[in-house]
Each structure stands twice: as structure tokens, then as C-alpha cells.
Design a protein around this motif. Structure first.
Motif, PDB file in Angstrom:
ATOM      1  N   VAL A  61       0.858  -1.176   0.000  1.00 44.00           N
ATOM      2  CA  VAL A  61       0.000   0.000   0.000  1.00 44.00           C
ATOM      3  C   VAL A  61       0.899   1.232   0.000  1.00 44.00           C
ATOM      4  O   VAL A  61       1.738   1.397   0.871  1.00 44.00           O
ATOM      5  CB  VAL A  61      -0.922   0.009   1.242  1.00 44.00           C
ATOM      6  N   ARG A  62       0.703   2.093  -0.982  1.00 47.69           N
ATOM      7  CA  ARG A  62       1.464   3.344  -1.054  1.00 47.69           C
ATOM      8  C   ARG A  62       0.745   4.408  -0.249  1.00 47.69           C
ATOM      9  O   ARG A  62      -0.471   4.398  -0.140  1.00 47.69           O
ATOM     10  CB  ARG A  62       1.570   3.782  -2.512  1.00 47.69           C
ATOM     11  N   ARG A  63       1.499   5.338   0.294  1.00 47.55           N
ATOM     12  CA  ARG A  63       0.892   6.427   1.053  1.00 47.55           C
ATOM     13  C   ARG A  63      -0.121   7.151   0.170  1.00 47.55           C
ATOM     14  O   ARG A  63       0.128   7.382  -1.005  1.00 47.55           O
ATOM     15  CB  ARG A  63       1.941   7.423   1.518  1.00 47.55           C
ATOM     16  N   PRO A  64      -1.272   7.510   0.725  1.00 43.94           N
ATOM     17  CA  PRO A  64      -2.278   8.209  -0.071  1.00 43.94           C
ATOM     18  C   PRO A  64      -1.798   9.589  -0.505  1.00 43.94           C
ATOM     19  O   PRO A  64      -1.004  10.224   0.183  1.00 43.94           O
ATOM     20  CB  PRO A  64      -3.474   8.321   0.873  1.00 43.94           C
ATOM     21  N   ALA A  65      -2.298  10.038  -1.645  1.00 47.06           N
ATOM     22  CA  ALA A  65      -1.910  11.342  -2.171  1.00 47.06           C
ATOM     23  C   ALA A  65      -2.493  12.483  -1.335  1.00 47.06           C
ATOM     24  O   ALA A  65      -1.860  13.512  -1.161  1.00 47.06           O
ATOM     25  CB  ALA A  65      -2.352  11.470  -3.619  1.00 47.06           C
ATOM     26  N   CYS A  66      -3.715  12.285  -0.827  1.00 45.04           N
ATOM     27  CA  CYS A  66      -4.312  13.345  -0.011  1.00 45.04           C
ATOM     28  C   CYS A  66      -3.970  13.104   1.461  1.00 45.04           C
ATOM     29  O   CYS A  66      -3.516  12.035   1.836  1.00 45.04           O
ATOM     30  CB  CYS A  66      -5.818  13.398  -0.209  1.00 45.04           C
ATOM     31  N   GLU A  67      -4.200  14.122   2.259  1.00 52.34           N
ATOM     32  CA  GLU A  67      -3.815  14.028   3.664  1.00 52.34           C
ATOM     33  C   GLU A  67      -5.021  14.045   4.601  1.00 52.34           C
ATOM     34  O   GLU A  67      -4.933  14.549   5.713  1.00 52.34           O
ATOM     35  CB  GLU A  67      -2.871  15.175   4.001  1.00 52.34           C
ATOM     36  N   CYS A  68      -6.146  13.461   4.174  1.00 53.36           N
ATOM     37  CA  CYS A  68      -7.317  13.460   5.047  1.00 53.36           C
ATOM     38  C   CYS A  68      -7.162  12.390   6.141  1.00 53.36           C
ATOM     39  O   CYS A  68      -6.419  11.423   5.992  1.00 53.36           O
ATOM     40  CB  CYS A  68      -8.603  13.247   4.253  1.00 53.36           C
ATOM     41  N   GLN A  69      -7.870  12.564   7.228  1.00 52.79           N
ATOM     42  CA  GLN A  69      -7.784  11.663   8.376  1.00 52.79           C
ATOM     43  C   GLN A  69      -8.227  10.247   8.022  1.00 52.79           C
ATOM     44  O   GLN A  69      -7.637   9.264   8.473  1.00 52.79           O
ATOM     45  CB  GLN A  69      -8.620  12.204   9.539  1.00 52.79           C
ATOM     46  N   ASP A  70      -9.272  10.111   7.195  1.00 53.15           N
ATOM     47  CA  ASP A  70      -9.762   8.791   6.804  1.00 53.15           C
ATOM     48  C   ASP A  70      -8.704   8.015   6.022  1.00 53.15           C
ATOM     49  O   ASP A  70      -8.525   6.815   6.223  1.00 53.15           O
ATOM     50  CB  ASP A  70     -11.045   8.902   5.966  1.00 53.15           C
ATOM     51  N   CYS A  71      -7.986   8.693   5.126  1.00 56.15           N
ATOM     52  CA  CYS A  71      -6.920   8.036   4.354  1.00 56.15           C
ATOM     53  C   CYS A  71      -5.781   7.606   5.268  1.00 56.15           C
ATOM     54  O   CYS A  71      -5.242   6.512   5.135  1.00 56.15           O
ATOM     55  CB  CYS A  71      -6.385   8.963   3.265  1.00 56.15           C
ATOM     56  N   ALA A  72      -5.404   8.472   6.196  1.00 60.11           N
ATOM     57  CA  ALA A  72      -4.318   8.152   7.121  1.00 60.11           C
ATOM     58  C   ALA A  72      -4.662   6.932   7.959  1.00 60.11           C
ATOM     59  O   ALA A  72      -3.823   6.049   8.177  1.00 60.11           O
ATOM     60  CB  ALA A  72      -4.016   9.354   8.002  1.00 60.11           C
ATOM     61  N   GLU A  73      -5.901   6.856   8.429  1.00 66.91           N
ATOM     62  CA  GLU A  73      -6.329   5.718   9.245  1.00 66.91           C
ATOM     63  C   GLU A  73      -6.361   4.427   8.418  1.00 66.91           C
ATOM     64  O   GLU A  73      -5.921   3.378   8.878  1.00 66.91           O
ATOM     65  CB  GLU A  73      -7.708   5.987   9.836  1.00 66.91           C
ATOM     66  N   LEU A  74      -6.863   4.513   7.200  1.00 69.19           N
ATOM     67  CA  LEU A  74      -6.902   3.342   6.330  1.00 69.19           C
ATOM     68  C   LEU A  74      -5.489   2.857   6.012  1.00 69.19           C
ATOM     69  O   LEU A  74      -5.212   1.665   6.012  1.00 69.19           O
ATOM     70  CB  LEU A  74      -7.656   3.674   5.038  1.00 69.19           C
ATOM     71  N   PHE A  75      -4.568   3.790   5.778  1.00 68.44           N
ATOM     72  CA  PHE A  75      -3.179   3.425   5.496  1.00 68.44           C
ATOM     73  C   PHE A  75      -2.557   2.724   6.698  1.00 68.44           C
ATOM     74  O   PHE A  75      -1.855   1.728   6.558  1.00 68.44           O
ATOM     75  CB  PHE A  75      -2.360   4.660   5.130  1.00 68.44           C
ATOM     76  N   THR A  76      -2.826   3.216   7.890  1.00 68.32           N
ATOM     77  CA  THR A  76      -2.274   2.619   9.113  1.00 68.32           C
ATOM     78  C   THR A  76      -2.717   1.172   9.299  1.00 68.32           C
ATOM     79  O   THR A  76      -1.951   0.344   9.766  1.00 68.32           O
ATOM     80  CB  THR A  76      -2.719   3.438  10.344  1.00 68.32           C
ATOM     81  N   HIS A  77      -3.923   0.842   8.876  1.00 71.67           N
ATOM     82  CA  HIS A  77      -4.469  -0.486   9.083  1.00 71.67           C
ATOM     83  C   HIS A  77      -4.370  -1.387   7.855  1.00 71.67           C
ATOM     84  O   HIS A  77      -4.865  -2.511   7.887  1.00 71.67           O
ATOM     85  CB  HIS A  77      -5.924  -0.391   9.532  1.00 71.67           C
ATOM     86  N   SER A  78      -3.737  -0.946   6.758  1.00 73.41           N
ATOM     87  CA  SER A  78      -3.735  -1.719   5.521  1.00 73.41           C
ATOM     88  C   SER A  78      -2.387  -2.212   5.000  1.00 73.41           C
ATOM     89  O   SER A  78      -2.379  -2.935   4.022  1.00 73.41           O
ATOM     90  CB  SER A  78      -4.367  -0.877   4.402  1.00 73.41           C
ATOM     91  N   PRO A  79      -1.234  -1.849   5.544  1.00 77.74           N
ATOM     92  CA  PRO A  79       0.032  -2.206   4.899  1.00 77.74           C
ATOM     93  C   PRO A  79       0.185  -3.700   4.636  1.00 77.74           C
ATOM     94  O   PRO A  79      -0.207  -4.534   5.440  1.00 77.74           O
ATOM     95  CB  PRO A  79       1.094  -1.736   5.888  1.00 77.74           C
ATOM     96  N   ASP A  80       0.733  -3.967   3.474  1.00 79.27           N
ATOM     97  CA  ASP A  80       1.091  -5.336   3.053  1.00 79.27           C
ATOM     98  C   ASP A  80      -0.089  -6.303   3.021  1.00 79.27           C
ATOM     99  O   ASP A  80       0.092  -7.503   3.141  1.00 79.27           O
ATOM    100  CB  ASP A  80       2.210  -5.900   3.928  1.00 79.27           C
ATOM    101  N   ARG A  81      -1.280  -5.783   2.863  1.00 78.97           N
ATOM    102  CA  ARG A  81      -2.438  -6.649   2.745  1.00 78.97           C
ATOM    103  C   ARG A  81      -2.734  -6.845   1.264  1.00 78.97           C
ATOM    104  O   ARG A  81      -2.903  -5.889   0.530  1.00 78.97           O
ATOM    105  CB  ARG A  81      -3.644  -6.004   3.428  1.00 78.97           C
ATOM    106  N   GLU A  82      -2.789  -8.075   0.836  1.00 75.61           N
ATOM    107  CA  GLU A  82      -3.015  -8.352  -0.583  1.00 75.61           C
ATOM    108  C   GLU A  82      -4.518  -8.399  -0.866  1.00 75.61           C
ATOM    109  O   GLU A  82      -5.297  -8.917  -0.093  1.00 75.61           O
ATOM    110  CB  GLU A  82      -2.410  -9.694  -0.976  1.00 75.61           C
ATOM    111  N   VAL A  83      -4.901  -7.771  -1.972  1.00 72.50           N
ATOM    112  CA  VAL A  83      -6.288  -7.844  -2.414  1.00 72.50           C
ATOM    113  C   VAL A  83      -6.308  -8.479  -3.782  1.00 72.50           C
ATOM    114  O   VAL A  83      -5.349  -8.443  -4.517  1.00 72.50           O
ATOM    115  CB  VAL A  83      -6.947  -6.443  -2.472  1.00 72.50           C
ATOM    116  N   ALA A  84      -7.407  -9.114  -4.112  1.00 75.06           N
ATOM    117  CA  ALA A  84      -7.511  -9.772  -5.418  1.00 75.06           C
ATOM    118  C   ALA A  84      -8.647  -9.174  -6.202  1.00 75.06           C
ATOM    119  O   ALA A  84      -9.510  -8.543  -5.683  1.00 75.06           O
ATOM    120  CB  ALA A  84      -7.743 -11.256  -5.223  1.00 75.06           C
TER     121      ALA A  84
END
Length: 84
Positions: A61-84
Motif C-alpha cells: 500500500v502506497r501512502r495516499p496522495a491526499c492528507e485526510c484523516q480517513d486516508c491516514a487511518e486506512l493506510f495505518t491499518h492496511s500495509p502489506d495486505r493483498e487484495v484480489a
């Protein structure tokens, strides 16, 4: 994977660009008449990279382009999770 915002028209936020001529934030997708985007909560979408062996799913997961709180929280809980 990428963290993105999607407009109610269904297209990603990056597809909307502001035009000084029209004064609107229109969607660049063909046949989309969205001129006033309304973005929902961020979501994780898969991304691909082209390689000499073909195309493979990027699991970082790459850091989100925007700096909103929802994106930051999603990034914190999503690293290295594979989706199909």
C-alpha cells in the motif's frame, strides 16, 4: 494497492480536474457528465506494475496522495495486505 477516493459518478478522484474556462471540476472519463464531484470515504484498490514477465499485483500500500484523516487511518491499518 492504492488508497483512493471515488466520486459518486464511479470514477476516481484523480480523473476530475478543475477547468478555469468552465469553473467546474469535471470528470475526464468519456461520456461522464459529472461536473461537481462528491467523494466518498477512501477505499483500497489493487494496482498493477508491468514487468518483463507480465503484469503482477502490487501488494504494497502506497501512502495516499491526499492528507485526510480517513486516508491516514486506512493506510495505518492496511500495509502489506493483498487484495484480489
Amino acid at each position: 494497492m492504492l488508497i483512493v477516493h471515488r466520486c459518486e459518478c464511479g470514477h476516481l478522484a484523480d480523473w476530475h480536474t478543475y477547468s478555469n474556462l468552465t469553473g467546474s471540476d469535471s470528470c475526464s472519463a468519456l461520456r461522464c457528465d459529472c461536473a461537481s464531484p462528491s467523494y466518498g470515504k477512501p477505499q483500497v484498490i489493487p494496482s498493477w506494475r508491468g514487468t518483463t514477465e507480465g503484469t503482477w499485483l502490487d501488494t504494497t500500500v502506497r501512502r495516499p496522495a491526499c492528507e485526510c484523516q480517513d486516508c491516514a487511518e486506512l493506510f495505518t491499518h492496511s500495509p502489506d495486505r493483498e487484495v484480489a
